[in-house]
Scaffold this motif. Structure first.
Motif: not given
Ligand code: ADP
Ligand code: MG
Length: 250
Positions: A10-12, A15-17, A34-43
């Motif tokens: 989670s960010y704050g 929940p992201i994943l 997956g769509r933009s903002g779905s958490g792919k980069s976070t994963l």
């Molecule tokens: P994707 O790569 O699928 O587009 P991200 O993993 O980049 O998605 O982001 C998923 C969600 O987490 C988005 O809503 C983004 O704004 C949020 N997010 C990503 N990184 C951070 C961060 N460091 N702090 C707060 N929110 C974040």
């Protein structure tokens, strides 16, 4: 080769994943869509140990490199161990992150001299060898500003490969490129996959996914909605969410 179980982040309060599990077998390529903002980069950043998950485990080549259960979390803080595991994972990002004041060869050499503590002469030889793998040995002494975006991204791939990673993680490696430069980067990735590199690739290049992936994972709402071989995902997706996502792209 790479296994994640129940990863949560989670960010704050957001929940992201929310419990992501996946397994990438040695020598295979998994493509995450997956769509933009779905958490792919976070994963991908959690898998690459650039982000600390709130919970879950990551196992790399049989070694537990992250354990989110309270008793073992501190392991993640052990910088030396963490640095070692990070260097076993090659990361390639949307933006190439090359140092502008260093030539292609010097960019590739940096991890070898600074992390692996290899002498400059030997590091240069390894760098040129890996630049050759991406078709750029002739440009070893060029600066990034003297190269196209596609060439810079190939240098970034050579830089990651030069560390001999166990797994390569790609986060939308072609989405910052002009259309005519996309294929040269995908071709390098296709070759790597054919040679048996274990890879996880986040991309919107569905044709590449269909050709190269052993498994395609569709991420939505913080979790893996569906994962299957590309023919199944693209031709007969089982989940409504997957169908909706794919039909919007067609
Ligand atoms: P994707 O790569 O699928 O587009 P991200 O993993 O980049 O998605 O982001 C998923 C969600 O987490 C988005 O809503 C983004 O704004 C949020 N997010 C990503 N990184 C951070 C961060 N460091 N702090 C707060 N929110 C974040
Ligand atoms: Mg992203």
């Amino acid at each position: 080769m790479l296994k994640a179980q129940n990863l949560a982040k989670s960010y704050g309060p957001v929940p992201i994943l929310t419990g992501v599990s996946l397994e990438v077998k040695a020598g295979t390529t998994s493509v995450i869509i997956g769509r933009s903002g779905s958490g792919k980069s976070t994963l991908l950043r959690c898998l690459g140990l650039l982000e600390t998950p709130d919970a879950g485990t990551v196992i790399l080549d049989g070694e537990q490199v992250f354990d989110g259960s309270a008793a073992h979390r501190w392991r993640f803080g052990r910088e030396r161990e963490l640095a070692r595991h990070r260097s076993e994972l090659g990361m390639v990002f949307q933006r190439f992150n090359l140092f502008p004041h260093m030539t292609a060869a010097e960019n590739v050499m940096l991890g070898l001299t600074e992390v692996r503590k290899i002498g400059r002469r030997a590091a240069r030889a390894v760098a040129v060898e890996h630049l050759a793998k991406v078709g750029l040995d002739a440009l070893a002494d060029r600066y990034p500003s003297e190269m196209s975006g596609g060439q810079q991204q190939r240098v970034a791939i050579a830089r990651a490969l030069s560390m001999r990673p166990k797994v390569m993680l790609f986060d939308e490696p072609t989405s910052a490129l002009d259309a005519e430069l996309v294929n040269e980067v995908l071709q390098v990735m296709r070759n790597l996959s054919t040679e048996g590199m274990t890879m996880v690739v986040v991309t919107h290049e569905l044709r590449f996914a269909r050709e190269v992936a052993n498994e395609v994972l569709f991420v939505d709402g913080g979790t893996i909605v569906e994962s299957a071989p590309p023919e199944q995902i693209f031709d007969s997706p089982q989940e409504e969410q997957t169908r909706v996502f794919l039909s919007a792209l067609r």
